[in-house]
Scaffold this active site. Structure first.
Site, PDB file in Angstrom:
ATOM      1  N   GLU A 189       0.644  -1.131   0.147  1.00  0.00           N
ATOM      2  CA  GLU A 189      -0.007  -0.004  -0.046  1.00  0.00           C
ATOM      3  C   GLU A 189       0.825   1.375   0.088  1.00  0.00           C
ATOM      4  O   GLU A 189       0.391   2.508  -0.222  1.00  0.00           O
ATOM      5  CB  GLU A 189      -0.979   0.118   1.301  1.00  0.00           C
ATOM      6  CG  GLU A 189      -1.933  -1.059   1.410  1.00  0.00           C
ATOM      7  CD  GLU A 189      -1.279  -2.092   2.159  1.00  0.00           C
ATOM      8  OE1 GLU A 189      -0.266  -2.188   2.402  1.00  0.00           O
ATOM      9  OE2 GLU A 189      -1.868  -2.942   2.497  1.00  0.00           O
ATOM     10  N   GLY A 190       2.094   1.058   0.383  1.00  0.00           N
ATOM     11  CA  GLY A 190       2.885   2.237   0.558  1.00  0.00           C
ATOM     12  C   GLY A 190       3.176   2.645   1.988  1.00  0.00           C
ATOM     13  O   GLY A 190       3.366   3.759   2.311  1.00  0.00           O
ATOM     14  N   LYS A 191       3.301   1.692   2.857  1.00  0.00           N
ATOM     15  CA  LYS A 191       3.727   1.925   4.341  1.00  0.00           C
ATOM     16  C   LYS A 191       4.834   2.438   4.528  1.00  0.00           C
ATOM     17  O   LYS A 191       4.878   3.309   5.251  1.00  0.00           O
ATOM     18  CB  LYS A 191       3.513   0.774   5.066  1.00  0.00           C
ATOM     19  CG  LYS A 191       2.224  -0.051   5.007  1.00  0.00           C
ATOM     20  CD  LYS A 191       2.187  -1.451   5.653  1.00  0.00           C
ATOM     21  CE  LYS A 191       2.837  -2.321   4.901  1.00  0.00           C
ATOM     22  NZ  LYS A 191       2.229  -2.896   3.744  1.00  0.00           N
ATOM     23  N   GLN A 194       3.793  -6.127   5.361  1.00  0.00           N
ATOM     24  CA  GLN A 194       2.355  -6.937   4.951  1.00  0.00           C
ATOM     25  C   GLN A 194       1.245  -6.238   5.389  1.00  0.00           C
ATOM     26  O   GLN A 194       1.254  -4.983   5.339  1.00  0.00           O
ATOM     27  CB  GLN A 194       2.396  -8.421   5.172  1.00  0.00           C
ATOM     28  CG  GLN A 194       3.515  -9.362   4.660  1.00  0.00           C
ATOM     29  CD  GLN A 194       4.582  -9.194   5.480  1.00  0.00           C
ATOM     30  OE1 GLN A 194       4.789  -9.206   6.817  1.00  0.00           O
ATOM     31  NE2 GLN A 194       5.699  -8.871   4.873  1.00  0.00           N
ATOM     32  N   THR A 223      10.253  -6.893  -3.653  1.00  0.00           N
ATOM     33  CA  THR A 223      10.918  -8.011  -3.183  1.00  0.00           C
ATOM     34  C   THR A 223      11.321  -9.173  -3.984  1.00  0.00           C
ATOM     35  O   THR A 223      12.395  -9.573  -4.366  1.00  0.00           O
ATOM     36  CB  THR A 223      10.367  -8.700  -1.648  1.00  0.00           C
ATOM     37  OG1 THR A 223      10.282  -7.649  -0.808  1.00  0.00           O
ATOM     38  CG2 THR A 223      11.172  -9.781  -1.178  1.00  0.00           C
TER      39      THR A 223
END
Ligand code: IMP
Length: 429
Positions: free
Chosen positions: A17-19, A227, A303
């Site tokens: 989400e772009g954490k 995650q 990743t």
């Protein structure tokens, strides 16, 4: 008592989400950033002055030299990745935050990564999870089986020898007798682990004390989830999940802080949905729309490089995440990616077996049958990447944000309109 603010920043959807960019944007006002779960399966991307960084294990506050970053006990840490990340940043001439690692952090050992890949290959097409192959599941399995190697063991040669002797025998039996693979050599694994211990020794700390002291001193502390809610081992789309607890409660157990001391939970939600790996995804579009979102949003795994599955926003899932985590505010990312779509669809309910559902089914089988019901909103064409205030956004973009707020019942406190640290609209965060 003076007290700093404590925020948990976590994913609302299926990750990505772009954490990282949200934590990086908020870290300037914080003294400490804490990773509380997951491992090198994460890929948190941060862009500062047009330079891109991808962090798998390092907390996303690492680029602030005056901060403290913590790897909590709930994380599974692969020292190879950790050292690669630290060395890579040093080679780029970066001054880094002080890094502390919990004594209780579990170590991803070489056999975990091998077994992760062998187990995944052995699964049928229906049961494949699509893991990142980073040894996450096998490492957490050993943690709960109480045969894990913890960071503290790497600095106690005798303890490590004893634990590794027992566990390597079990793992070599599994490798050779079940998977028909080569066994690992004890001396090699042992000496590698001791070398890791030498390097991490100065970073080991009772991190709950560090966190407590920071909060008491008045510093703000960010707990950075990896995650996301729908990949949570308990609340996600089991079995197509990761093996840790990305949800808000995971911050308490994975870092050592009581629930009553968390001030806010901030849910990071992308302006549309993506998922990487297997498992149900009601709004997935495997046609032109999905391709367009993937291309415009650069939706490839940070990743693994795998193309992400893409589709419209799912507010049934978002409502679930709000309830499960007690989300106080949302950070809406990648709004700029929706620029240019004539109309924007938002899933607000599902049809499951001809029945209308407004609540997210917790059964994965039911979710797999869910057909999304959409509401359609107008799109916008104006470039929004330079907008820095909510009022600067075109009406249709503001309506989209307001729609999300109305349907989730939660304010949108931050809006990402680009990849850079400065491409952010803050709304009372
Ligand atoms: P694992 O965590 O490697 O065991 O993978 C389990 C599932 O979680 C797979 O579907 C992965 O694609 C997914 N997953 C793990 N980490 C991430 C992440 O950081 N972003 C998105 N998906 C992830």
């Amino acid at each position: 008592m003076k007290k700093g603010r404590t925020d948990v920043v976590l994913g609302v959807q299926w990750g990505d989400e772009g954490k990282g960019r949200v934590v990086d944007a908020l870290a300037s006002e914080s003294g400490m950033v804490v990773r509380y779960q997951g491992g090198a399966n994460a890929g948190h991307t941060v862009v500062v002055e047009e330079e891109k960084y991808v962090f798998h294990l390092l907390p996303s506050g690492i680029l602030y030299p005056d901060k403290v970053c913590i790897i909590g006990n709930g994380v599974v840490m692969d020292p190879i990745t950790l050292f690669e990340e630290l060395d890579g940043l040093e080679a780029r001439g970066k001054k880094l935050a002080r890094l502390l690692i919990s004594h209780g952090t579990h170590i991803v050992m070489p056999y975990h990564k091998i077994i992760d890949k062998l187990a995944e290959n052995a699964r049928s097409a229906e049961t494949k999870i699509g893991t990142t192959g980073r040894g996450i599941g096998p490492c957490y399995a050993d943690k709960y089986d109480r045969i894990g190697i913890r960071a503290e063991d790497l600095v106690s040669p005798e303890v490590l020898k004893e634990k590794l002797t027992t566990v390597l025998k079990l793992k070599n039996d599994l490798l050779t007798k079940i998977y028909d693979a080569a066994p690992l050599d004890f001396d090699e694994v042992y000496s590698t682990a001791l070398k890791w211990g030498e390097r991490i020794a100065p970073m080991l700390s009772d991190v709950f004390l560090d966190i407590d002291a920071a909060v008491r001193s008045g510093a703000n502390v960010l707990f950075e989830g990896a995650q996301a809610t729908l990949l949570d081992i308990d609340h996600g789309t089991y079995p197509f999940v990761t093996s840790s607890s990305p949800c808000a409660g995971g911050a308490c157990t994975g870092a050592g802080i009581g629930p009553g001391r968390i001030d806010r939970v901030i849910g990071v939600i992308k302006a549309y949905c993506t998922r990487v790996g297997e498992g149900p995804f009601p709004t997935e579009d495997s046609g032109a729309l999905g391709d367009a979102l993937r291309a415009k949003g650069g939706e490839y795994g940070a990743t693994t490089g795998r193309p992400r599955r893409c589709g419209w926003e799912d507010l049934v899932a978002a409502d679930y995440a709000v309830k499960i985590n007690g989300i106080d505010g949302l950070a809406l990312t990648k709004l700029d990616v929706l620029t240019g779509f004539k109309e924007i669809k938002v899933c607000t309910s599902y049809e499951v077996d001809s029945e209308l559902r407004t609540h997210f089914p917790t059964s994965c089988g039911e979710l797999a049958k869910a057909r999304p019901i959409y509401e359609t909103l107008p799109g916008w064409t104006e470039d929004i990447s330079k907008c820095r205030r909510f009022e600067d956004l075109p009406l249709a973009a503001r309506s989209y944000v307001n729609f999300i707020e109305e349907r989730t019942g939660v304010p949108v406190l931050l809006i990402g309109v680009g990849v850079g640290r400065e491409d952010t609209i803050l709304r009372g965060i």
